[in-house]
Design an enzyme around this catalytic site. Sequence first.
Site, PDB file in Angstrom:
ATOM      1  N   ASP A  67       1.179  -1.025  -0.207  1.00  0.00           N
ATOM      2  CA  ASP A  67      -0.111   0.225   0.324  1.00  0.00           C
ATOM      3  C   ASP A  67       0.876   1.266  -0.351  1.00  0.00           C
ATOM      4  O   ASP A  67       1.259   1.433   0.755  1.00  0.00           O
ATOM      5  CB  ASP A  67      -1.062  -0.010   1.535  1.00  0.00           C
ATOM      6  N   ASP A  68       0.634   2.062  -1.684  1.00  0.00           N
ATOM      7  CA  ASP A  68       1.740   3.015  -1.136  1.00  0.00           C
ATOM      8  C   ASP A  68       2.996   2.946  -1.392  1.00  0.00           C
ATOM      9  O   ASP A  68       3.965   3.752  -1.119  1.00  0.00           O
ATOM     10  CB  ASP A  68       1.329   4.564   0.240  1.00  0.00           C
ATOM     11  N   CYS A 107      -5.859   4.631  -2.991  1.00  0.00           N
ATOM     12  CA  CYS A 107      -6.836   2.954  -2.628  1.00  0.00           C
ATOM     13  C   CYS A 107      -7.894   1.478  -3.409  1.00  0.00           C
ATOM     14  O   CYS A 107      -7.937   1.030  -3.813  1.00  0.00           O
ATOM     15  CB  CYS A 107      -6.559   2.979  -1.404  1.00  0.00           C
ATOM     16  N   ARG A 111      -7.863  -1.332  -6.087  1.00  0.00           N
ATOM     17  CA  ARG A 111      -7.846  -2.388  -5.456  1.00  0.00           C
ATOM     18  C   ARG A 111      -9.234  -2.599  -5.931  1.00  0.00           C
ATOM     19  O   ARG A 111      -9.621  -4.449  -7.200  1.00  0.00           O
ATOM     20  CB  ARG A 111      -8.472  -2.598  -4.248  1.00  0.00           C
ATOM     21  N   LYS A 164      -5.470  -5.920   4.101  1.00  0.00           N
ATOM     22  CA  LYS A 164      -5.841  -4.625   3.838  1.00  0.00           C
ATOM     23  C   LYS A 164      -7.696  -4.154   2.524  1.00  0.00           C
ATOM     24  O   LYS A 164      -7.032  -5.035   1.282  1.00  0.00           O
ATOM     25  CB  LYS A 164      -5.558  -3.280   2.896  1.00  0.00           C
ATOM     26  N   HIS A 166     -10.878  -2.701   1.544  1.00  0.00           N
ATOM     27  CA  HIS A 166     -10.340  -1.376   0.874  1.00  0.00           C
ATOM     28  C   HIS A 166     -11.673  -1.235   0.134  1.00  0.00           C
ATOM     29  O   HIS A 166     -12.143  -0.154  -0.798  1.00  0.00           O
ATOM     30  CB  HIS A 166      -9.745  -0.685   0.755  1.00  0.00           C
ATOM     31  N   SER A 189      -8.545   1.867   5.504  1.00  0.00           N
ATOM     32  CA  SER A 189      -6.633   2.139   5.367  1.00  0.00           C
ATOM     33  C   SER A 189      -6.479   2.679   7.169  1.00  0.00           C
ATOM     34  O   SER A 189      -7.683   3.074   7.922  1.00  0.00           O
ATOM     35  CB  SER A 189      -6.709   3.622   4.556  1.00  0.00           C
ATOM     36  N   HIS A 265       1.279   2.559   3.916  1.00  0.00           N
ATOM     37  CA  HIS A 265       0.467   3.966   4.577  1.00  0.00           C
ATOM     38  C   HIS A 265       0.959   3.982   5.709  1.00  0.00           C
ATOM     39  O   HIS A 265       0.813   3.638   6.697  1.00  0.00           O
ATOM     40  CB  HIS A 265      -0.344   2.959   4.395  1.00  0.00           C
ATOM     41  N   ASP A 317      -0.495  -0.715  -4.717  1.00  0.00           N
ATOM     42  CA  ASP A 317      -2.283  -0.628  -4.922  1.00  0.00           C
ATOM     43  C   ASP A 317      -1.815   1.273  -5.718  1.00  0.00           C
ATOM     44  O   ASP A 317      -2.680   1.707  -6.558  1.00  0.00           O
ATOM     45  CB  ASP A 317      -2.822  -0.216  -3.909  1.00  0.00           C
ATOM     46  N   ASN A 318      -0.680   1.628  -5.116  1.00  0.00           N
ATOM     47  CA  ASN A 318      -0.403   3.306  -5.504  1.00  0.00           C
ATOM     48  C   ASN A 318       0.882   3.795  -5.653  1.00  0.00           C
ATOM     49  O   ASN A 318       1.410   2.821  -4.701  1.00  0.00           O
ATOM     50  CB  ASN A 318      -1.746   4.163  -5.492  1.00  0.00           C
ATOM     51  N   LYS A 338       1.156   8.981  -5.391  1.00  0.00           N
ATOM     52  CA  LYS A 338       0.241   8.682  -5.187  1.00  0.00           C
ATOM     53  C   LYS A 338      -0.683   9.950  -4.864  1.00  0.00           C
ATOM     54  O   LYS A 338      -0.542  11.417  -4.834  1.00  0.00           O
ATOM     55  CB  LYS A 338      -0.413   8.034  -3.130  1.00  0.00           C
TER      56      LYS A 338
HETATM   57 MG    MG Z   1      -2.421   2.996  -1.261  1.00  0.00          MG
END
Ligand code: MG
Length: 500
Positions: A67-68, A107, A111, A164, A166, A189, A265, A317-318, A338
């Site tokens: 994540d991130d 996010c 996803r 996660k 989300h 998150s 994240h 994810d980003n 992001k």
């Molecule tokens: Mg993310």
Amino acid sequence: MRNCLNAPVNSSLCFSRPQLTLSSPILLPALLLLVSGGFPAPVAHADEVSTEAVSTERPNVIVIFADDLGWGDLSCYGHPTIRTPHLDRMAAEGVRFTQFYSGASVCTPSRAALLTGRLPVRSGMCSDRRRVLFPDSDGGLPASEVTLAEALKDAGYATTCVGKWHLGHLPAYLPTQHGFDSYFGVPYSNDMDRVAGQAKPKGRAIFLDPKVEYWNVPLMQDEQVIERPAEQTTITRRYAERAVSFIRENKERPFFLYLAHNLPHVPLFRSPEFEGTSRRGLYGDVIEEIDAGIGRILDEVRAQKLEQKTIVWFTSDNGPWLIFGDHGGSAGLLRDGKGCTYEGGMREPAIAWWPGTIPGGRISHELATTMDIFTTSVLLGGGQVPNDREIDGVDLRPALTGTGPSPRKSVFYYRGTRLMAVRLGPWKAHYITQAAYGGGKPVTHDVPVLYHLEHDPSERHDRAADHPEVLAEIARVVEEHRQRLKPLPTQLERRIGQTD
Ligand code: MG
């Protein structure tokens, strides 16, 4: 006989159930191996052949999602001080992509894209007002969407989601409603459910010295909250342990493991044994703990002698959340991070590993996205790529083995429901640009800004004036894309208890 091994995924040829059985002529499997880029041919569904035959020919699928995480945050992507020996080994034994994209720069839509193989605008999982789901959100991934878990479960796979989610935390939207046999994780998150009224730093400062009690996020087992606030310092380790247990418990049958880490994240947390272990501060500690967990997972795959029949994907994810300073990652030489549609927001590190099938040590410059993980994994599992809707994922099998190009020629960069930019081959045209965060207004470009991403990955040199023919070709691709687009109403704006 009809099969989808060498047909475009959107072709009607692809929608009939594969009819290959063990009694097929002996030449047929060999022919299918050739046309499938060297992969074992997905055989018929579990109810059509013996379990033993299925388990030897279809790979287990593991998708590990950070994540991130930024494009420049792994050793094998050039970070000078973060050590990621297990991901580096995975890359050395598999294929590492240089031009791999997420489906969105934040996010929730990202996803949704991974798990459905569809741009989020097609599923209602994006919005121009609330960019992700929040604890007060009333929506989630619609039941009408077909997830990777559902497609593989229908093909006989055991499925689990760890980490996660989300995509909706209310009962109707949880992983167990979307094809996963079980779920263990934080449903959104890790910076949500911020606790008010405590003596603690204000604003963004609480992220600089984060304490678990500042965020009252739930940890869930299936549909039940089992811990609150989730003990985030050990969450990465516990996710890896769950993943290892699932592999061990399902070693005799095909399985799909979706491990979506909450980290890196912000707020950043790591286990005591990773405190201060990296040269890149707290952020580096977090990445190194994630990497260690991946080492444990791959060790378990090897210990169970499953490495020849397990494909493992790793990506994010980003891009990095740059507004958090050194608590955010790095996009390396890519522009921004992001939240925006410059490369740093959506181009991701991506590794695929399958010893014996994916040749080791390859670097692929082919275009690919997380949506292609959906399509490729469904095909490998002998499942059905849905034929009653637009699917944006393509079949990456030849690109994985290096036996052929990726069918993907374009990438669509959306921010919410707006198409901001389009990549076609090496060229990227920005129709609208906007700062990732901070309230900057979108800027519409009458003449799109045009970058040659292979010559100019940092997006610095506008070539629009020199290449009107490229802009014309991209405009044609955009028009074609729009004609096939039927956006669904957003799921992200309605709040719990809200009345119309
Ligand atoms: Mg993310």
